[in-house]
Design an enzyme around this catalytic site. Structure first.
Site, PDB file in Angstrom:
ATOM      1  CB  CYS A   1      -0.775   0.132   1.447  1.00  0.00           C
ATOM      2  SG  CYS A   1      -1.973   1.635   1.259  1.00  0.00           S
TER       3      CYS A   1
ATOM      4  CB  CYS B   1      -1.810   4.504   4.836  1.00  0.00           C
ATOM      5  SG  CYS B   1      -3.186   3.839   3.691  1.00  0.00           S
ATOM      6  CB  SER B   2      -0.279   0.416   6.827  1.00  0.00           C
ATOM      7  OG  SER B   2      -1.371   0.988   7.696  1.00  0.00           O
ATOM      8  CB  CYS B   3      -4.717  -0.564   2.515  1.00  0.00           C
ATOM      9  SG  CYS B   3      -5.299   0.934   2.515  1.00  0.00           S
TER      10      CYS B   3
END
Lengths: 212, 98
Positions: free
Chosen positions: A113, A116-118
């Site tokens: 991602c 961000c950090s999906c």
């Protein structure tokens, strides 16, 4: 028993904090307390959500992959519709929209991602720190083969790499290839080969080395 | 009814934005093809402002050739990045007539 309980204590740092909570933490507490006070959620709803978040682990995803390896019909349905993964009693607590990506001898998939950090949390738990690092996020789409090599995964020259930038509403689970030599293995044994990193796609399942 | 179909050539809009979006800058202006049509979702530009009943748009997965995205890319011609893009960020591309 208690009389002989004389192993050493005090070796670790004291469990306490003197830091004041940060701005976001204060905001979270304030919104949560207001929501509870107004009856929108209960304290137990909140506790249960945290319990679910902490309870999810890559073992769940491993069960899905192992099932797909042994059940061709399940695999077909899973690839057509990732929500089939949650049939195995997995709590999809945040209504994740899942897509399952099948590796093949021709194509290796992996997931990042960049924004961000999906991450497919209900099925893999919380993402590892490196998944959230700016270094991984910025380089995975630009130098995918070099990044895979840093994880010890050197792709053969005839295998295409497909990087999935998970930045919007879908979440991704890589279905690695079933290793050769596991033809007679049970679903439970197979699941042990499927680790977190094989489902992010930065490595592939390997048979344990023979002893000695 | 979605405006684009699987296999269709598209360009991702090259726009500056004010506020939140989910289109990373490295894909803006890139040409690719629709990998699959997903369904409608609330667009992030509204979601970010707490408008849960805001505008909804069809979401697509778009395939981009790594060699088109990056000059001096090292890898196979078939290497790809795939990414989700909302309809209002996609533009049709006229296929060149032979």
């Amino acid at each position: 028993m208690s009389e002989s309980h004389d192993h050493e204590h005090g070796e670790h740092a004291p469990i306490q904090t003197h830091e004041t909570p940060g701005e976001w933490e204060v905001l979270e507490i304030a919104v949560r307390e207001l929501a509870i006070e107004k009856g929108l959620i209960t304290a137990d709803d909140h506790r249960r959500l945290l319990e679910g978040i902490d309870g999810a682990s890559p073992m769940l995803g491993a069960r899905v992959v192992a099932r797909a390896w042994v059940d061709e019909d399940y695999k077909k349905r899973l690839l057509a519709d990732g929500s089939v993964a949650f049939e195995l009693g997995i709590d999809n607590y945040d209504r994740t929209n899942l897509i399952v990506l099948e590796n093949s001898p021709q194509v290796h998939n992996f997931v990042v991602c960049t924004l961000c950090s999906c991450y497919p949390r209900p099925i893999l738990g919380l993402p590892p720190d490196w998944y959230k690092s700016p270094s991984y996020r910025s380089r995975a789409v630009r130098w995918p083969r070099a990044v895979l090599a840093e994880f010890g995964t050197v792709l053969p020259d005839d295998v295409s790499v497909r990087v999935h930038d998970s930045t919007a509403d879908m979440r991704y689970l890589v279905m690695p290839m079933r290793p050769a030599g596991t033809e007679n293995w049970s679903e439970e044994e197979l699941a042990k080969l499927v680790t977190r990193d094989t489902m992010i796609g930065v490595t592939v399942p390997r048979l344990p080395s023979p002893p000695g | 009814m979605s405006a684009f179909a699987a296999g269709q050539a598209v360009r991702i809009a090259d726009r500056l934005t004010i506020g939140h979006t989910r289109v990373p800058s490295y894909v803006r202006g890139a040409k690719g093809t629709i990998e699959r049509v997903l369904r409608e979702f609330l667009i992030p530009e509204d979601d970010a402002f707490g408008r849960p009943h805001g505008r909804r748009q069809t979401l697509y997965r778009v395939r981009l050739a790594a060699h088109d995205l990056w000059p001096r890319y090292r890898g196979l011609a078939s290497d790809e990045v795939q990414i989700e893009i909302y309809e209002h960020w996609l533009e049709p591309v006229e296929e060149a007539k032979q």
